[in-house]
Design a protein around this motif. Structure first.
Motif, PDB file in Angstrom:
ATOM      1  N   ALA A 303      -0.419  12.860   5.603  1.00  0.00           N
ATOM      2  CA  ALA A 303       0.490  12.522   4.497  1.00  0.00           C
ATOM      3  C   ALA A 303       0.930  13.761   3.733  1.00  0.00           C
ATOM      4  O   ALA A 303       2.017  13.788   3.158  1.00  0.00           O
ATOM      5  N   GLY A 306       2.404  13.200   0.454  1.00  0.00           N
ATOM      6  CA  GLY A 306       3.545  12.259   0.377  1.00  0.00           C
ATOM      7  C   GLY A 306       3.072  10.820   0.249  1.00  0.00           C
ATOM      8  O   GLY A 306       1.948  10.559  -0.204  1.00  0.00           O
ATOM      9  N   THR A 307       3.895   9.893   0.705  1.00  0.00           N
ATOM     10  CA  THR A 307       3.528   8.474   0.607  1.00  0.00           C
ATOM     11  C   THR A 307       2.926   7.994   1.925  1.00  0.00           C
ATOM     12  O   THR A 307       3.388   8.372   3.001  1.00  0.00           O
ATOM     13  N   ALA A 339      -1.972  11.329  -2.814  1.00  0.00           N
ATOM     14  CA  ALA A 339      -0.892  10.647  -2.077  1.00  0.00           C
ATOM     15  C   ALA A 339      -0.610   9.283  -2.727  1.00  0.00           C
ATOM     16  O   ALA A 339      -1.485   8.703  -3.375  1.00  0.00           O
ATOM     17  N   ALA A 340       0.604   8.797  -2.540  1.00  0.00           N
ATOM     18  CA  ALA A 340       0.948   7.446  -3.017  1.00  0.00           C
ATOM     19  C   ALA A 340       0.746   6.466  -1.857  1.00  0.00           C
ATOM     20  O   ALA A 340       0.800   6.865  -0.692  1.00  0.00           O
ATOM     21  N   VAL A 341       0.491   5.193  -2.172  1.00  0.00           N
ATOM     22  CA  VAL A 341       0.254   4.198  -1.111  1.00  0.00           C
ATOM     23  C   VAL A 341       1.140   2.968  -1.328  1.00  0.00           C
ATOM     24  O   VAL A 341       1.174   2.396  -2.420  1.00  0.00           O
ATOM     25  N   THR A 342       1.856   2.600  -0.273  1.00  0.00           N
ATOM     26  CA  THR A 342       2.623   1.350  -0.252  1.00  0.00           C
ATOM     27  C   THR A 342       2.008   0.509   0.859  1.00  0.00           C
ATOM     28  O   THR A 342       1.824   1.014   1.973  1.00  0.00           O
ATOM     29  N   GLN A 358      -2.637   1.328  -8.439  1.00  0.00           N
ATOM     30  CA  GLN A 358      -1.604   2.295  -8.020  1.00  0.00           C
ATOM     31  C   GLN A 358      -0.943   1.883  -6.706  1.00  0.00           C
ATOM     32  O   GLN A 358       0.107   2.405  -6.347  1.00  0.00           O
ATOM     33  N   GLN A 360       1.289  -0.018  -4.222  1.00  0.00           N
ATOM     34  CA  GLN A 360       2.443  -0.917  -4.310  1.00  0.00           C
ATOM     35  C   GLN A 360       2.374  -1.906  -3.154  1.00  0.00           C
ATOM     36  O   GLN A 360       2.395  -1.512  -1.976  1.00  0.00           O
ATOM     37  N   ALA A 372       7.785   6.498   4.124  1.00  0.00           N
ATOM     38  CA  ALA A 372       6.418   7.022   4.209  1.00  0.00           C
ATOM     39  C   ALA A 372       6.350   8.296   5.050  1.00  0.00           C
ATOM     40  O   ALA A 372       7.083   8.449   6.026  1.00  0.00           O
TER      41      ALA A 372
END
Ligand code: UDX
Length: 425
Positions: A303, A306-307, A339-342, A358, A360, A372
């Motif tokens: 990652a 990143g996402t 990192a961001a998580v979807t 956090q 989504q 992503a």
């Protein structure tokens, strides 16, 4: 011909509700209690409050037959019953043992309501010695206590109950044990009647053995990655030896769920209490954490801040249970890296207390992959297998997939331009 028995079931969770519906379908008269009024109301309408294949159909049949009723409070399920199952939660306690708060409370609630000669039975996983504890707590010389551990797995609970590998009943009173065993008269499976401590240990030792087997193969997967071997070939060939067996040899991101983590710790604790060092299970627990971290590290590296699009949050497919989910542990560690998580999971449609805020939550696998840098497959939902990699490539920024369940067809994904980082190859 199986004799109809009047059964009470205390607790309408995975184990209690499955037990109640299955015993009613076997011809017994069942009263099932819960302390949650809203849950009781839903169940009376035939509405199963969790995802379990086959249970809704079984419940409607049982309700229609008139052999299953739902009541509020344990005492109401204990009156005029011949056998009363305690199927309340036994969460992890602070000391590594199961917390018996709910077992104690249910025992106190039913103590005076039980008719003479009733057999009180534990079905939840309990610490060794719980049957003795219940006997003392009930304070009734005219009732019996037995342990009848349940081996059902979530997602296959109904078929596991109806086609078990074995039926275990432990009691200091053999007549009581055989009455409990007789409930399953229509089911063809070996019956083991033993003492209560042995029955309690059979359950803990079985789950700890499965967990140890999984940690073993997960560690083999780490070796495979270092030497260029393929864990599927290695584990597949190991499993052909009937002394080893092919099940629970599928390498993954680590094991979790409401039972294996809790039961492994409880067995190590129980052994330590009697002066036995159960190091092999302690090592399996620690190897599990290493595996979770290994997968988290692969995702974090791919990652690069990143996402991350995550496919799957539940602890395994075909359940909506998030308790001790390897996916959530990994997601926690990925979030901690910045990192961001979807995420998308077919069984999870909204925020949940166990999912970090956090994360989504989105409504489709493609939306989770959109934008992503890295895609992580963490639960083995079959649907994910059939998503065309070209469609994912069209929406993703990055081109790395960490397949923590070895679910995707690596050749197809590579052909679509992805670098696939699997488990053990
Ligand atoms: C388990 C026991 O199987 C069951 O007998 C007991 O009554 C309760 O605990 P469950 O918690 O539903 O059942 O989960 P299970 O299907 O055993 O899976 C446990 C974990 O191991 C999951 O995280 C699963 O994904 C993982 N697993 C299982 C693997 O990684 N590979 C496998 O080959 C099998």
């Amino acid at each position: 011909m199986v004799r109809m028995v009047h059964v009470g079931v205390v607790g309408a969770g995975y184990v209690g509700l499955t037990t109640a519906a299955c015993l009613a379908s076997l011809g017994h008269d069942v009263v099932c209690a819960d302390i949650d009024e809203a849950r009781v109301e839903r169940l009376r309408r035939g509405d199963v409050p969790f995802h379990e294949p086959g249970l809704t159909a079984l419940l409607s049949k049982a309700l229609a037959s008139g052999r299953l009723r739902f009541v509020l409070g344990a005492a109401a399920a204990a009156e005029n019953r011949q056998v009363v199952f305690l199927c309340v939660a036994t969460p992890q306690g602070d000391d590594g043992n199961h917390d018996l708060t709910f077992i104690d409370a249910a025992t106190d609630d039913i103590a005076q309501a039980l008719a003479p000669n009733t057999v009180v039975v534990t079905k939840s996983t309990v610490p060794i010695g719980t049957a003795q504890r219940i006997t003392q707590r009930l304070g009734r010389g005219d009732v019996y206590v037995a342990a009848n551990p349940e081996f059902l797995a979530e997602g296959t609970a109904v078929s596991d109950f109806m086609s078990p590998s074995r039926i275990i009943v432990g009691s200091e009173n053999r007549d009581a044990a055989w009455l409990v065993a007789s409930l399953y008269g229509h089911i063809s499976a070996p019956v083991v009647v033993t003492d209560s401590a042995s029955a309690e240990l059979i359950k803990l030792a079985s789950n700890a053995f499965l967990a140890t087997k999984l940690s073993f193969v997960n560690t083999v997967s780490a070796v495979c990655e270092q030497i260029g071997a393929n864990v599927n070939d290695v584990a597949g060939a190991m499993g052909l030896d009937p002394r080893i067996g092919s099940r629970y040899l599928h390498a993954g991101p680590g094991w979790g769920g409401s039972c294996l983590p809790k039961d492994t710790r409880a067995l190590v604790h129980a052994a330590a209490q009697v002066g036995v060092d159960f190091g092999v299970v302690a090592a399996a627990i620690s190897a599990n954490d290493t595996q979770l971290q290994r997968i988290a590290d692969k995702i974090i590296a791919a990652a690069a801040g990143g996402t991350v699009g995550v496919w799957g949050l539940t602890f395994k497919a075909n359940t909506d249970d998030l308790r001790d989910s390897p996916s959530l542990t990994i997601v926690d560690r990925v979030l901690a890296s910045g990192a961001a998580v979807t995420a998308f999971d077919p069984a999870i449609s909204a925020a949940h207390p166990l999912i970090p805020h956090q994360v989504q939550i989105v409504g489709s696998a493609l939306t989770a992959a959109t934008g992503a840098s890295c895609l992580a497959v963490l639960t083995e939902w079959d649907d994910f297998r059939w998503i065309p990699p070209a469609e994912v490539a069209a929406v993703m920024d990055g081109r790395t997939v960490v397949d923590g369940r070895d679910l995707l067809n690596a050749a197809d994904w590579s052909a679509a331009g992805f670098t696939v980082r699997g488990i053990g190859s």
